[in-house]
Design a protein around this motif. Structure first.
Motif, mmCIF file in Angstrom:
data_model
loop_
_atom_site.group_PDB
_atom_site.id
_atom_site.type_symbol
_atom_site.label_atom_id
_atom_site.label_comp_id
_atom_site.label_asym_id
_atom_site.label_seq_id
_atom_site.Cartn_x
_atom_site.Cartn_y
_atom_site.Cartn_z
ATOM 1 N N ARG A 254 0.806 -1.231 0.000
ATOM 2 C CA ARG A 254 0.000 0.000 0.000
ATOM 3 C C ARG A 254 0.835 1.275 0.000
ATOM 4 O O ARG A 254 0.340 2.344 -0.361
ATOM 5 C CB ARG A 254 -0.971 0.021 1.181
ATOM 6 C CG ARG A 254 -2.091 -0.977 1.010
ATOM 7 C CD ARG A 254 -3.301 -0.633 1.814
ATOM 8 N NE ARG A 254 -3.073 -0.809 3.250
ATOM 9 C CZ ARG A 254 -4.022 -0.694 4.171
ATOM 10 N NH1 ARG A 254 -5.247 -0.372 3.818
ATOM 11 N NH2 ARG A 254 -3.751 -0.880 5.441
ATOM 12 N N GLY A 255 2.086 1.160 0.411
ATOM 13 C CA GLY A 255 2.980 2.316 0.355
ATOM 14 C C GLY A 255 2.330 3.600 0.836
ATOM 15 O O GLY A 255 1.764 3.648 1.926
ATOM 16 N N ASP A 256 2.385 4.640 -0.021
ATOM 17 C CA ASP A 256 1.893 5.970 0.373
ATOM 18 C C ASP A 256 0.373 6.092 0.356
ATOM 19 O O ASP A 256 -0.152 7.148 0.716
ATOM 20 C CB ASP A 256 2.446 7.023 -0.598
ATOM 21 C CG ASP A 256 3.923 7.253 -0.386
ATOM 22 O OD1 ASP A 256 4.464 6.747 0.621
ATOM 23 O OD2 ASP A 256 4.544 7.923 -1.239
ATOM 24 N N THR A 257 -0.345 5.043 -0.097
ATOM 25 C CA THR A 257 -1.798 5.224 -0.226
ATOM 26 C C THR A 257 -2.523 5.153 1.115
ATOM 27 O O THR A 257 -3.717 5.415 1.199
ATOM 28 C CB THR A 257 -2.421 4.158 -1.165
ATOM 29 O OG1 THR A 257 -2.220 2.866 -0.591
ATOM 30 C CG2 THR A 257 -1.790 4.212 -2.547
ATOM 31 N N THR A 258 -1.811 4.760 2.183
ATOM 32 C CA THR A 258 -2.427 4.819 3.508
ATOM 33 C C THR A 258 -1.381 5.305 4.495
ATOM 34 O O THR A 258 -0.201 5.389 4.153
ATOM 35 C CB THR A 258 -3.004 3.446 3.932
ATOM 36 O OG1 THR A 258 -3.795 3.626 5.109
ATOM 37 C CG2 THR A 258 -1.909 2.430 4.170
ATOM 38 N N TRP A 259 -1.773 5.645 5.685
ATOM 39 C CA TRP A 259 -0.827 6.183 6.661
ATOM 40 C C TRP A 259 -1.345 5.928 8.050
ATOM 41 O O TRP A 259 -2.500 5.507 8.213
ATOM 42 C CB TRP A 259 -0.630 7.692 6.416
ATOM 43 C CG TRP A 259 -1.909 8.419 6.579
ATOM 44 C CD1 TRP A 259 -2.390 8.989 7.729
ATOM 45 C CD2 TRP A 259 -2.908 8.639 5.573
ATOM 46 N NE1 TRP A 259 -3.623 9.517 7.494
ATOM 47 C CE2 TRP A 259 -3.973 9.332 6.195
ATOM 48 C CE3 TRP A 259 -3.013 8.324 4.219
ATOM 49 C CZ2 TRP A 259 -5.114 9.708 5.514
ATOM 50 C CZ3 TRP A 259 -4.152 8.689 3.544
ATOM 51 C CH2 TRP A 259 -5.210 9.381 4.186
#
Ligand SMILES: NC(=O)c1ccc[n+]([C@@H]2O[C@H](COP(=O)([O-])OP(=O)(O)OC[C@H]3O[C@@H](n4cnc5c(N)ncnc54)[C@H](O)[C@@H]3O)[C@@H](O)[C@H]2O)c1
Length: 259
Positions: A254-259
């Protein structure tokens, strides 16, 4: 102080490791499973779900400190929908009244990093709507198609994670001071996965699907330690979180698509 925990899926894998860990810390655990348990019930059936509540009420005297919904299946068949989604929700909702008698009630269920894999939107929608009949009918269709049958497991884990996020902040859970959360494991070496891990090549292929750059495939005790903390008195403010204990697969996928 010793606490009373209810664990479904306590006879094997992650549930068994969690039961052993909590007992080693002098807690009381009521184990639930199809076999080798204090409460022997089938969570796919209405009778089994009713018997779960009746038996746990009897064995606990009417109050428990934590409920851990761990029992699950990974077969590409409708039964997986009944255990992984409807069985888990029935466990958490059915035993919630017993948590109200605890000074530090906690609840958790097991999703999976598989919730990040492709899934079937229609099946997820039926689960989210709480329509077990429609969900089982859709799963029956998917199970017959070799291209689609693997969507059943990932769909159950996504729907369960969404149920946790939607339910946790409501008056029934947060309003009753019950932290409700989920864990999402990566590949854990248990009887559920042993057939997929028989050769080095099979392990390597699985890690292509589930990248685990941090320490690779894990033992069930790794998940057990997180479940123990989430259901401990120390956890006062985690609400509706899906905690990935996955060696990094969520961060990779998911990398940068969630935080
Ligand atoms: N092993 C992994 O890699 C992995 C990864 C992510 C999530 N999970 C999830 O973790 C949970 C535990 O899995 P595990 O790997 O320990 O599997 P496991 O097969 O070792 O244990 C699952 C337990 O659930 C019980 N169970 C199954 N159907 C039941 C039913 N109808 N009624 C009552 N009990 C039932 C089984 O008898 C078994 O004891 C599952 O929800 C699984 O989907 C596992």
């Amino acid at each position: 102080m010793a606490r009373t925990y209810v664990i479904t899926g306590a006879a094997s894998g992650i549930g068994k490791a969690t039961k052993e860990l909590l007992e080693s810390r002098d807690n009381k655990v009521i184990g639930v499973d199809l076999h080798d348990a204090d409460v022997t019930v089938d969570l796919t059936t209405a009778e089994g779900r009713t018997a779960l509540v009746d038996e746990v009420t009897r064995l606990s005297g009417g109050a428990v400190d934590a409920v851990l919904a761990i029992a699950g299946l990974a077969i590409p068949a409708p039964k997986t929908v009944s255990v992984n989604f409807f069985g888990m929700v029935a466990t958490l909702e059915g035993l919630r009244p017993l948590l109200l008698g605890s000074g530090a009630p906690r609840a958790v269920g097991v999703s999976s990093m598989a919730s990040l894999h492709p899934l079937d939107d229609e099946l997820v929608a039926h689960m989210t709507a709480g329509d077990e009949t429609a969900a089982l009918a859709r799963a029956e269709v998917l199970a017959k198609d070799p291209e689609l049958r693997n969507l059943i497991y990932s769909s159950t884990k996504k729907a369960f994670a969404q149920w946790v996020r939607r339910s946790a902040p409501t008056p029934e859970w947060a309003g009753a001071s019950i932290p409700l959360n989920a864990v999402a494991p990566g590949v854990i070496e248990t009887p559920m996965t042993s057939g997929m891990l028989t050769t080095e090549q099979a392990r390597t292929d699985l890690l292509q699907l589930v990248p685990m750059p941090l320490n690779g495939i894990a033992q069930p005790i790794v998940v057990a330690r997180l479940l123990a903390w989430l259901t401990s008195e120390e956890n006062t403010h985690l609400c509706g979180q899906v905690v990935f204990v996955d060696g990094g697969s969520d961060a990779v996928i998911r990398g940068d698509t969630t935080w």
